[in-house]
Write a protein that holds these residues in place. Sequence first.
Motif, PDB file in Angstrom:
ATOM      1  N   ALA A 168      -6.407   2.134 -13.169  1.00 27.07           N
ATOM      2  CA  ALA A 168      -6.355   1.223 -12.085  1.00 27.07           C
ATOM      3  C   ALA A 168      -7.241   0.014 -12.388  1.00 27.07           C
ATOM      4  O   ALA A 168      -6.944  -1.153 -11.892  1.00 27.07           O
ATOM      5  CB  ALA A 168      -6.703   1.753 -10.741  1.00 27.07           C
TER       6      ALA A 168
ATOM      7  N   LEU B 264      -4.711   1.642  -6.960  1.00 29.62           N
ATOM      8  CA  LEU B 264      -5.133   2.959  -6.831  1.00 29.62           C
ATOM      9  C   LEU B 264      -4.251   3.714  -5.972  1.00 29.62           C
ATOM     10  O   LEU B 264      -3.427   4.771  -6.534  1.00 29.62           O
ATOM     11  CB  LEU B 264      -6.504   3.497  -6.316  1.00 29.62           C
ATOM     12  CG  LEU B 264      -7.693   3.100  -7.425  1.00 29.62           C
ATOM     13  CD1 LEU B 264      -8.839   3.313  -6.690  1.00 29.62           C
ATOM     14  CD2 LEU B 264      -7.437   4.308  -8.651  1.00 29.62           C
ATOM     15  N   ASN B 265      -3.739   3.375  -4.933  1.00 28.67           N
ATOM     16  CA  ASN B 265      -2.788   3.838  -3.869  1.00 28.67           C
ATOM     17  C   ASN B 265      -1.524   3.977  -4.312  1.00 28.67           C
ATOM     18  O   ASN B 265      -0.490   4.802  -4.466  1.00 28.67           O
ATOM     19  CB  ASN B 265      -2.873   3.356  -2.748  1.00 28.67           C
ATOM     20  CG  ASN B 265      -4.432   3.961  -1.902  1.00 28.67           C
ATOM     21  OD1 ASN B 265      -4.838   5.026  -2.283  1.00 28.67           O
ATOM     22  ND2 ASN B 265      -4.858   3.480  -1.029  1.00 28.67           N
ATOM     23  N   ASN B 266      -1.077   2.623  -4.875  1.00 28.84           N
ATOM     24  CA  ASN B 266       0.444   2.505  -5.199  1.00 28.84           C
ATOM     25  C   ASN B 266       0.674   3.051  -6.578  1.00 28.84           C
ATOM     26  O   ASN B 266       2.265   3.385  -6.879  1.00 28.84           O
ATOM     27  CB  ASN B 266       0.694   0.995  -5.284  1.00 28.84           C
ATOM     28  CG  ASN B 266       0.581   0.514  -3.689  1.00 28.84           C
ATOM     29  OD1 ASN B 266       0.814   1.208  -2.884  1.00 28.84           O
ATOM     30  ND2 ASN B 266       0.270  -0.874  -3.544  1.00 28.84           N
ATOM     31  N   LYS B 267      -0.185   2.949  -7.699  1.00 27.62           N
ATOM     32  CA  LYS B 267       0.189   3.348  -9.252  1.00 27.62           C
ATOM     33  C   LYS B 267      -0.113   5.018  -9.187  1.00 27.62           C
ATOM     34  O   LYS B 267       0.582   5.325 -10.264  1.00 27.62           O
ATOM     35  CB  LYS B 267      -0.648   2.563 -10.146  1.00 27.62           C
ATOM     36  CG  LYS B 267      -0.390   0.911  -9.852  1.00 27.62           C
ATOM     37  CD  LYS B 267       0.917   0.707 -10.384  1.00 27.62           C
ATOM     38  CE  LYS B 267       1.029  -0.763 -10.217  1.00 27.62           C
ATOM     39  NZ  LYS B 267       2.466  -1.327 -10.802  1.00 27.62           N
ATOM     40  N   HIS B 268      -0.761   5.731  -8.282  1.00 28.84           N
ATOM     41  CA  HIS B 268      -1.112   6.907  -8.514  1.00 28.84           C
ATOM     42  C   HIS B 268      -1.531   7.181  -9.907  1.00 28.84           C
ATOM     43  O   HIS B 268      -1.407   8.107 -10.390  1.00 28.84           O
ATOM     44  CB  HIS B 268      -0.018   7.679  -8.151  1.00 28.84           C
ATOM     45  CG  HIS B 268       0.512   7.597  -6.731  1.00 28.84           C
ATOM     46  ND1 HIS B 268      -0.273   7.951  -5.748  1.00 28.84           N
ATOM     47  CD2 HIS B 268       1.546   7.017  -6.292  1.00 28.84           C
ATOM     48  CE1 HIS B 268       0.447   7.653  -4.598  1.00 28.84           C
ATOM     49  NE2 HIS B 268       1.639   7.027  -4.860  1.00 28.84           N
ATOM     50  N   CYS B 269      -2.789   6.430 -10.288  1.00 32.51           N
ATOM     51  CA  CYS B 269      -3.286   6.565 -11.418  1.00 32.51           C
ATOM     52  C   CYS B 269      -4.725   6.799 -11.611  1.00 32.51           C
ATOM     53  O   CYS B 269      -5.156   6.999 -10.568  1.00 32.51           O
ATOM     54  CB  CYS B 269      -2.791   5.481 -12.611  1.00 32.51           C
ATOM     55  SG  CYS B 269      -3.397   3.717 -11.814  1.00 32.51           S
ATOM     56  N   SER B 270      -5.139   7.094 -12.596  1.00 29.88           N
ATOM     57  CA  SER B 270      -6.834   7.461 -12.436  1.00 29.88           C
ATOM     58  C   SER B 270      -7.614   6.075 -12.043  1.00 29.88           C
ATOM     59  O   SER B 270      -6.902   4.941 -12.353  1.00 29.88           O
ATOM     60  CB  SER B 270      -7.205   7.790 -13.915  1.00 29.88           C
ATOM     61  OG  SER B 270      -7.208   6.840 -15.125  1.00 29.88           O
TER      62      SER B 270
ATOM     63  N   SER C 277      -5.495  -0.853  -3.602  1.00 26.86           N
ATOM     64  CA  SER C 277      -4.104  -0.882  -3.176  1.00 26.86           C
ATOM     65  C   SER C 277      -3.397  -0.438  -4.761  1.00 26.86           C
ATOM     66  O   SER C 277      -2.249   0.293  -4.866  1.00 26.86           O
ATOM     67  CB  SER C 277      -3.584  -2.302  -2.925  1.00 26.86           C
ATOM     68  OG  SER C 277      -3.544  -3.184  -3.806  1.00 26.86           O
TER      69      SER C 277
END
Length: 106
Positions: free
Chosen positions: A80, A70-76, A68
Amino acid sequence: MINKQKKKQTAFEIFRALAATMVLVGHFSDAAYDLPVVVKKIAFAFGYYGIPLFFIISGFLLTASLFSILNNKHCSFTRATGLFLEKRILRIYPAYLVSLIIIVDP
């Protein structure tokens, strides 16, 4: 969508609490001397099956938490993972430090 995901995680949290309760029942029945042998064996079975159930559900919830982020922050993935570990440390260590303060006798 987020509301549905929260409801699913709440259900998993309830199942994890039930699994932890199963383990507690197993431990407490082992400590009780006046219980019949049949009751002790049934309670031991609850504890025996509660342990892997607890760890499976916990592993699923921890992985879901990481994904979650990874999906919400849109970071590596590395960032994450760092955020995930930071979140876990901030959740676990305050209670750990309080328990150390209570247990350690000055």
